[in-house]
Enzyme design. Structure first.
Site, short mmCIF file in Angstrom:
data_model
loop_
_atom_site.label_atom_id
_atom_site.label_comp_id
_atom_site.label_asym_id
_atom_site.label_seq_id
_atom_site.Cartn_x
_atom_site.Cartn_y
_atom_site.Cartn_z
N LYS A 89 0.81 -1.23 0.00
CA LYS A 89 0.00 0.00 0.00
C LYS A 89 0.84 1.27 0.00
O LYS A 89 0.43 2.28 -0.54
CB LYS A 89 -0.97 0.00 1.18
N GLU A 111 -9.73 6.96 3.71
CA GLU A 111 -10.69 6.10 4.38
C GLU A 111 -9.97 4.79 4.61
O GLU A 111 -9.04 4.44 3.89
CB GLU A 111 -11.93 5.89 3.52
N SER A 378 1.69 -9.74 -1.13
CA SER A 378 1.32 -8.32 -0.96
C SER A 378 1.63 -7.75 0.41
O SER A 378 1.82 -6.55 0.55
CB SER A 378 -0.17 -8.14 -1.29
C1 LIG Z 1 -5.18 -3.96 1.34
C2 LIG Z 1 -4.47 -5.20 1.07
C3 LIG Z 1 -4.81 -6.03 -0.02
C4 LIG Z 1 -5.97 -5.77 -0.92
O1 LIG Z 1 -5.92 -4.58 -1.65
P1 LIG Z 1 -5.67 -4.54 -3.22
O2 LIG Z 1 -5.98 -3.14 -3.58
O3 LIG Z 1 -6.60 -5.54 -3.85
O4 LIG Z 1 -4.26 -4.89 -3.45
C5 LIG Z 1 -4.04 -7.17 -0.25
N1 LIG Z 1 -3.01 -7.49 0.55
C6 LIG Z 1 -2.65 -6.73 1.61
C7 LIG Z 1 -1.50 -7.16 2.45
C8 LIG Z 1 -3.37 -5.57 1.91
O5 LIG Z 1 -3.02 -4.82 2.97
#
Ligand SMILES: *Cc1c(COP(=O)(O)O)cnc(C)c1O
Length: 399
Positions: A89, A111, A378
Site C-alpha cells: 500500500k 478512508e 502483498s
Molecule cells: C489492502 C491489502 C490487499 C488488498 O488490496 P488490493 O488493492 O486488492 O491490493 C491485499 N493485501 C494486503 C496485504 C493488503 O493490505
C-alpha cells in the site's frame, strides 16, 4: 451524476459517477498527475522515496523448499511484505503524498477498513509534514484497535463513522463528502485501484513498480519471462500493479484470486468478479456484490483487506476480455496456505496474500517442473497473528 466519455474507461467500465461538485477536484488531480508523471524531476524524486524510504526494489524470492515439496512449478515470491509498513500500500501513498505536495495541498484525507491504508497514509503524511484525516467505521475501529493506535501515534486525526454498517463503504462515503468541501487544500488519497477516474489509472501507475521490477528480476535471474502471475484481489491494486507491465506478453498467464470466504455458494464471501454483477459504487462502474434490487450486499472474508463489495474497473474489463482469469479461494484454504509458507520458508504472509498462495500451490502442481510462477506476496502476516492463532486453536479443539 455523469460518466466521462472516453477518459478513464476500461471497455464500458470505469468512468466518473460522482456529484457535480467533485468534477473540478478530479480534473485538477488528473492534470497534476499527468504533468507530474511527464516531469523528470518528479519521477526521480518518487524513485528516490521508493528506494530510500520504502526499501525498493523488493526481492524476487525463489521459494525452493516449498516448490520441491509441491513437486511442480518453481514458485517465486515478489516480496512486497518487506516494504516499510509491511505491504504494497505504501507504493501508492508515497506517490500520492508527493503529488499532494506538488499540488500545494497540505492535508491528506483517507478512508480505511482494516486500517492498513490508513496507516500507510498516516505514515507518509508524517514523513511529508502534511495533516492527515482518516475516516474509519466504528465497527472497524473496534476490530482493528492496534492500527487505530498506530495512526494516532503517527499524528493522524481519526474520524469515527457511525452511519450505515459502520464499515469501509460508509467511511468511503464520508471521506468523499469531506473532499467535496475541502479540495482547495486537501487531497483524497484512495487506497486501491478503484473509485472515479483518474484514481484507477493513478493507483495502477504507482503500483506498477511491482510488475516492472518483477519482469526485470525474472529476466535477469532466469533469462525468461514467467509462465504465470498470481495475485490476490480486494480492490485490485497489488494485482494490477503486478499484471500491468506483462499485459502485452502473450505467453504470461495471469490469475486474480478473490476472497471466497465461507464458499461462493454460502453467499458469505467478497468475490465481486466471480459472483457479482456490474453496477455503480463509489464513483465507478464495475462488478459488485448486489441483490436483485441493486442493494450492496454485506461481505465476509478471513482477511479484512479483501473485504470489499466491489473491485477496480480495469479488472472488470480484464475479466470480460479474458486476458486475466479470476478465481476465488475460501477462508480455510487461505489459512492452510498461510501456515504452510510460514513452516516451509520462514515467511509469515498476510491472510490477503495467502489467497494468492493457495491458488498458486494448486497451479504449481498442474504446471510442469519447468514452469515458473510469480506470486505477489502483498503483505506480511504480523497484523494477523491474533486471528491466525484464534482460527488454528479452534481447528485443533474441534472434534
Ligand atoms: C489492502 C491489502 C490487499 C488488498 O488490496 P488490493 O488493492 O486488492 O491490493 C491485499 N493485501 C494486503 C496485504 C493488503 O493490505
Amino acid at each position: 451524476m455523469r460518466g466521462t466519455d472516453t477518459a478513464g474507461r476500461y471497455g464500458s467500465y470505469g468512468g466518473r459517477f460522482v456529484a457535480e461538485t467533485l468534477i473540478a477536484a478530479l480534473d485538477e488531480l488528473e492534470q497534476a498527475f499527468d504533468s507530474c508523471m511527464a516531469d523528470e524531476q518528479f519521477r526521480s524524486q518518487l524513485q528516490r522515496e521508493l528506494a530510500e524510504y520504502v526499501g525498493r526494489p523488493t526481492p524476487l524470492y525463489p521459494a525452493e523448499r516449498l516448490s520441491e515439496e509441491l513437486g511442480g512449478a518453481q514458485l517465486c515470491l515478489k516480496r512486497e511484505d518487506l516494504n516499510h509498513t509491511g505491504a504494497h500500500k505504501i507504493n501508492n501513498t508515497v506517490g500520492q503524498a508527493l503529488l499532494a505536495q506538488h499540488m500545494g495541498k497540505h492535508r491528506l484525507i483517507a478512508e480505511t477498513g482494516a486500517g492498513q491504508h490508513g496507516v500507510a497514509t498516516a505514515t507518509v503524511a508524517a514523513r511529508a509534514g502534511l495533516e492527515c484525516c482518516v475516516y474509519m467505521g466504528e465497527e472497524d475501529m473496534r476490530r482493528q484497535a492496534v492500527n487505530v493506535r498506530r495512526m494516532k501515534l503517527l499524528g493522524a486525526e481519526l474520524r469515527t463513522v457511525r452511519s450505515g454498517t459502520r464499515t469501509l463503504k460508509d467511511a468511503l462515503n464520508e471521506a468523499l463528502r469531506d473532499w467535496v468541501g475541502s479540495s482547495a487544500d486537501s487531497l483524497y488519497v484512495i487506497g486501491s485501484a478503484a473509485g472515479p477516474h483518474p484514481y484507477p489509472a493513478l493507483v495502477r501507475e504507482l503500483q506498477s513498480v511491482i510488475g516492472r521490477e518483477a519482469r526485470e528480476q525474472c529476466l535477469a535471474r532466469y533469462g525468461r519471462l514467467p509462465d504465470a502471475l498470481v495475485a490476490c484481489v480486494g480492490g485490485g491494486s497489488n494485482a494490477i500493479g503486478l499484471f500491468h507491465p506483462f499485459l502485452d506478453d502473450e505467453t504470461v498467464r495471469m490469475y486474480g484470486v478473490e476472497a471466497g470466504g465461507a464458499g461462493l455458494e454460502s453467499g458469505r464471501h467478497a468475490a465481486s468478479l466471480c459472483a457479482g454483477r456490474p453496477g455503480v459504487l463509489h464513483g465507478t462502474y464495475s462488478y459488485l456484490l448486489q441483490d436483485d434490487e441493486g442493494q450492496v450486499l454485506p461481505t465476509h472474508s478471513i482477511s479484512a483487506g479483501l473485504d470489499y463489495p466491489a473491485v477496480g474497473p480495469e479488472h472488470a474489463w480484464l475479466k470480460d476480455s479474458g486476458r486475466v482469469e479470476y478465481t476465488a479461494v475460501d477462508d480455510s484454504a487461505a489459512l492452510a496456505a498461510c501456515l504452510r509458507l510460514t513452516r516451509t520458508e520462514g515467511i509469515l504472509p498476510a491472510l490477503e496474500s495467502s489467497h494468492a498462495l493457495a491458488y498458486a500451490f494448486q497451479l504449481a502442481t498442474q504446471l510442469g517442473r519447468d514452469a515458473l510462477i510469480v506470486v505477489n506476496l502483498s503483505g506480511r502476516g504480523d497484523k494477523d497473528i491474533e486471528e491466525i492463532l484464534r482460527l488454528t486453536d479452534s481447528l485443533e479443539s474441534a472434534p
